[in-house]
Design a protein around this motif. Structure first.
Motif, PDB file in Angstrom:
ATOM      1  N   PRO A  92       0.806  -1.219   0.000  1.00 15.16           N
ATOM      2  CA  PRO A  92       0.000   0.000   0.000  1.00 15.16           C
ATOM      3  C   PRO A  92       0.844   1.277   0.000  1.00 15.16           C
ATOM      4  O   PRO A  92       0.300   2.360   0.137  1.00 15.16           O
ATOM      5  CB  PRO A  92      -0.787  -0.111   1.297  1.00 15.16           C
ATOM      6  CG  PRO A  92       0.178  -0.754   2.236  1.00 15.16           C
ATOM      7  CD  PRO A  92       0.952  -1.738   1.371  1.00 15.16           C
ATOM      8  N   TYR A  93       2.165   1.167  -0.158  1.00 13.11           N
ATOM      9  CA  TYR A  93       3.019   2.350  -0.118  1.00 13.11           C
ATOM     10  C   TYR A  93       2.849   3.172  -1.387  1.00 13.11           C
ATOM     11  O   TYR A  93       2.634   2.625  -2.464  1.00 13.11           O
ATOM     12  CB  TYR A  93       4.481   1.944   0.099  1.00 13.11           C
ATOM     13  CG  TYR A  93       4.655   1.130   1.360  1.00 13.11           C
ATOM     14  CD1 TYR A  93       4.605   1.740   2.613  1.00 13.11           C
ATOM     15  CD2 TYR A  93       4.822  -0.238   1.300  1.00 13.11           C
ATOM     16  CE1 TYR A  93       4.730   0.991   3.773  1.00 13.11           C
ATOM     17  CE2 TYR A  93       4.954  -0.997   2.457  1.00 13.11           C
ATOM     18  CZ  TYR A  93       4.903  -0.371   3.690  1.00 13.11           C
ATOM     19  OH  TYR A  93       5.019  -1.110   4.838  1.00 13.11           O
ATOM     20  N   SER A  94       2.969   4.486  -1.240  1.00 12.79           N
ATOM     21  CA  SER A  94       2.695   5.382  -2.369  1.00 12.79           C
ATOM     22  C   SER A  94       3.904   5.525  -3.289  1.00 12.79           C
ATOM     23  O   SER A  94       5.034   5.240  -2.912  1.00 12.79           O
ATOM     24  CB  SER A  94       2.260   6.751  -1.854  1.00 12.79           C
ATOM     25  OG  SER A  94       3.313   7.338  -1.129  1.00 12.79           O
ATOM     26  N   TRP A  95       3.608   5.968  -4.502  1.00 10.80           N
ATOM     27  CA  TRP A  95       4.619   6.279  -5.511  1.00 10.80           C
ATOM     28  C   TRP A  95       4.633   7.786  -5.734  1.00 10.80           C
ATOM     29  O   TRP A  95       3.630   8.465  -5.473  1.00 10.80           O
ATOM     30  CB  TRP A  95       4.255   5.624  -6.837  1.00 10.80           C
ATOM     31  CG  TRP A  95       4.502   4.157  -6.935  1.00 10.80           C
ATOM     32  CD1 TRP A  95       4.975   3.321  -5.971  1.00 10.80           C
ATOM     33  CD2 TRP A  95       4.274   3.346  -8.088  1.00 10.80           C
ATOM     34  NE1 TRP A  95       5.065   2.041  -6.445  1.00 10.80           N
ATOM     35  CE2 TRP A  95       4.640   2.030  -7.748  1.00 10.80           C
ATOM     36  CE3 TRP A  95       3.805   3.605  -9.363  1.00 10.80           C
ATOM     37  CZ2 TRP A  95       4.551   0.984  -8.658  1.00 10.80           C
ATOM     38  CZ3 TRP A  95       3.711   2.566 -10.259  1.00 10.80           C
ATOM     39  CH2 TRP A  95       4.089   1.262  -9.906  1.00 10.80           C
ATOM     40  N   PRO A  96       5.721   8.307  -6.276  1.00 11.02           N
ATOM     41  CA  PRO A  96       5.707   9.721  -6.684  1.00 11.02           C
ATOM     42  C   PRO A  96       4.595   9.937  -7.711  1.00 11.02           C
ATOM     43  O   PRO A  96       4.296   9.045  -8.517  1.00 11.02           O
ATOM     44  CB  PRO A  96       7.081   9.922  -7.341  1.00 11.02           C
ATOM     45  CG  PRO A  96       7.925   8.793  -6.852  1.00 11.02           C
ATOM     46  CD  PRO A  96       6.999   7.661  -6.567  1.00 11.02           C
ATOM     47  N   GLU A 111       7.929  -4.845  -6.299  1.00  8.36           N
ATOM     48  CA  GLU A 111       8.614  -3.558  -6.253  1.00  8.36           C
ATOM     49  C   GLU A 111       9.213  -3.291  -7.624  1.00  8.36           C
ATOM     50  O   GLU A 111       9.633  -4.216  -8.323  1.00  8.36           O
ATOM     51  CB  GLU A 111       9.764  -3.606  -5.248  1.00  8.36           C
ATOM     52  CG  GLU A 111       9.360  -3.829  -3.822  1.00  8.36           C
ATOM     53  CD  GLU A 111      10.586  -4.009  -2.956  1.00  8.36           C
ATOM     54  OE1 GLU A 111      11.078  -2.994  -2.424  1.00  8.36           O
ATOM     55  OE2 GLU A 111      11.035  -5.150  -2.829  1.00  8.36           O
ATOM     56  N   LEU A 112       9.281  -2.025  -7.990  1.00 10.36           N
ATOM     57  CA  LEU A 112       9.818  -1.656  -9.290  1.00 10.36           C
ATOM     58  C   LEU A 112      10.850  -0.538  -9.138  1.00 10.36           C
ATOM     59  O   LEU A 112      10.980   0.052  -8.063  1.00 10.36           O
ATOM     60  CB  LEU A 112       8.686  -1.198 -10.219  1.00 10.36           C
ATOM     61  CG  LEU A 112       7.593  -2.220 -10.505  1.00 10.36           C
ATOM     62  CD1 LEU A 112       6.432  -1.585 -11.248  1.00 10.36           C
ATOM     63  CD2 LEU A 112       8.152  -3.406 -11.277  1.00 10.36           C
ATOM     64  N   VAL A 113      11.543  -0.277 -10.218  1.00  5.78           N
ATOM     65  CA  VAL A 113      12.501   0.813 -10.260  1.00  5.78           C
ATOM     66  C   VAL A 113      12.159   1.689 -11.467  1.00  5.78           C
ATOM     67  O   VAL A 113      11.783   1.178 -12.520  1.00  5.78           O
ATOM     68  CB  VAL A 113      13.955   0.292 -10.325  1.00  5.78           C
ATOM     69  CG1 VAL A 113      14.197  -0.538 -11.580  1.00  5.78           C
ATOM     70  CG2 VAL A 113      14.941   1.425 -10.218  1.00  5.78           C
ATOM     71  N   TRP A 114      12.264   2.997 -11.292  1.00  7.03           N
ATOM     72  CA  TRP A 114      11.926   3.953 -12.337  1.00  7.03           C
ATOM     73  C   TRP A 114      13.183   4.744 -12.697  1.00  7.03           C
ATOM     74  O   TRP A 114      13.765   5.437 -11.858  1.00  7.03           O
ATOM     75  CB  TRP A 114      10.830   4.879 -11.828  1.00  7.03           C
ATOM     76  CG  TRP A 114      10.412   5.983 -12.743  1.00  7.03           C
ATOM     77  CD1 TRP A 114      10.483   6.017 -14.103  1.00  7.03           C
ATOM     78  CD2 TRP A 114       9.855   7.233 -12.345  1.00  7.03           C
ATOM     79  NE1 TRP A 114       9.987   7.208 -14.583  1.00  7.03           N
ATOM     80  CE2 TRP A 114       9.594   7.970 -13.518  1.00  7.03           C
ATOM     81  CE3 TRP A 114       9.534   7.791 -11.124  1.00  7.03           C
ATOM     82  CZ2 TRP A 114       9.040   9.241 -13.500  1.00  7.03           C
ATOM     83  CZ3 TRP A 114       8.976   9.059 -11.095  1.00  7.03           C
ATOM     84  CH2 TRP A 114       8.736   9.769 -12.266  1.00  7.03           C
ATOM     85  N   LEU A 115      13.615   4.620 -13.949  1.00  9.77           N
ATOM     86  CA  LEU A 115      14.780   5.331 -14.462  1.00  9.77           C
ATOM     87  C   LEU A 115      14.327   6.459 -15.378  1.00  9.77           C
ATOM     88  O   LEU A 115      13.495   6.239 -16.260  1.00  9.77           O
ATOM     89  CB  LEU A 115      15.680   4.380 -15.264  1.00  9.77           C
ATOM     90  CG  LEU A 115      16.848   5.042 -16.009  1.00  9.77           C
ATOM     91  CD1 LEU A 115      17.898   5.543 -15.031  1.00  9.77           C
ATOM     92  CD2 LEU A 115      17.446   4.080 -17.024  1.00  9.77           C
ATOM     93  N   ARG A 116      14.860   7.663 -15.144  1.00 12.36           N
ATOM     94  CA  ARG A 116      14.594   8.799 -16.036  1.00 12.36           C
ATOM     95  C   ARG A 116      15.922   9.431 -16.405  1.00 12.36           C
ATOM     96  O   ARG A 116      16.738   9.738 -15.536  1.00 12.36           O
ATOM     97  CB  ARG A 116      13.723   9.857 -15.353  1.00 12.36           C
ATOM     98  CG  ARG A 116      12.332   9.397 -15.159  1.00 12.36           C
ATOM     99  CD  ARG A 116      11.218  10.357 -15.449  1.00 12.36           C
ATOM    100  NE  ARG A 116      11.479  11.690 -15.887  1.00 12.36           N
ATOM    101  CZ  ARG A 116      11.214  12.118 -17.134  1.00 12.36           C
ATOM    102  NH1 ARG A 116      10.740  11.315 -18.037  1.00 12.36           N
ATOM    103  NH2 ARG A 116      11.431  13.374 -17.460  1.00 12.36           N
ATOM    104  N   ILE A 117      16.133   9.595 -17.704  1.00 15.21           N
ATOM    105  CA  ILE A 117      17.292  10.309 -18.214  1.00 15.21           C
ATOM    106  C   ILE A 117      16.748  11.460 -19.055  1.00 15.21           C
ATOM    107  O   ILE A 117      15.935  11.237 -19.957  1.00 15.21           O
ATOM    108  CB  ILE A 117      18.196   9.398 -19.063  1.00 15.21           C
ATOM    109  CG1 ILE A 117      18.723   8.236 -18.213  1.00 15.21           C
ATOM    110  CG2 ILE A 117      19.354  10.208 -19.659  1.00 15.21           C
ATOM    111  CD1 ILE A 117      19.513   7.208 -19.007  1.00 15.21           C
ATOM    112  N   VAL A 118      17.189  12.677 -18.752  1.00 13.20           N
ATOM    113  CA  VAL A 118      16.691  13.865 -19.440  1.00 13.20           C
ATOM    114  C   VAL A 118      17.863  14.577 -20.100  1.00 13.20           C
ATOM    115  O   VAL A 118      18.919  14.763 -19.501  1.00 13.20           O
ATOM    116  CB  VAL A 118      15.986  14.822 -18.449  1.00 13.20           C
ATOM    117  CG1 VAL A 118      15.528  16.089 -19.147  1.00 13.20           C
ATOM    118  CG2 VAL A 118      14.819  14.114 -17.765  1.00 13.20           C
TER     119      VAL A 118
END
Length: 148
Positions: A92-96, A111-118
């Protein structure tokens, strides 16, 4: 014997370590992106390079849930303005708020991981496995090859 709390936080800790490794990569260039959608587990590999004075970094994601690459057609090399890697916990933990629209959440989702490259090119990916490899810089490698 493994402590239950340590085991429960293992993936979160792996994400934190990977994020620390990637933080100094602002200014690097994306030198290669490799995507495999037809293997037993989907995978994405991104190679980052600054030059011979800094080590190359390879980001390997697998079991992909979301992937987006946006690149202008005329772009040859793409420097990195921002890079982030964020742990996305189970319910039940929140995500951004920005991550919520990328993957549909449900009970039992790992559980997941989110990668962002800008930068001029942008990479946005969500996966269940992450590994970050750091190569030895060319300068350091050549120093090790010198005869004593």
């Amino acid at each position: 014997m493994t402590d239950t709390a340590d085991a429960r936080d293992a993936f979160k800790n792996r994400c934190t370590d990977a994020a620390r490794t990637l933080a100094p990569c602002v200014g690097y260039f994306i030198s290669r992106i490799s995507f495999d959608a037809f293997a037993e587990e989907d995978s994405l590999e991104i190679t980052l390079r600054e030059g011979p004075w800094k080590p190359d970094v390879v980001i390997a994601l697998s079991n992909l849930r979301y992937i987006s690459v946006d690149k202008p057609p005329e772009l040859v090399g793409s420097f990195i303005d921002e890079i982030s890697l964020i742990h996305l916990p189970k319910l039940p933990y929140s995500w951004p708020a920005d991550a919520a629209g990328r993957v549909r959440r449900f009970d039992g989702l790992c559980e997941l991981v989110w990668l962002r490259i800008v930068g001029p090119a942008e990479v946005d990916a969500v996966a269940s496995t992450v590994t970050v490899y750091t190569a030895m810089s060319d300068d350091r490698a050549s120093a090790l090859l010198v005869d004593p």
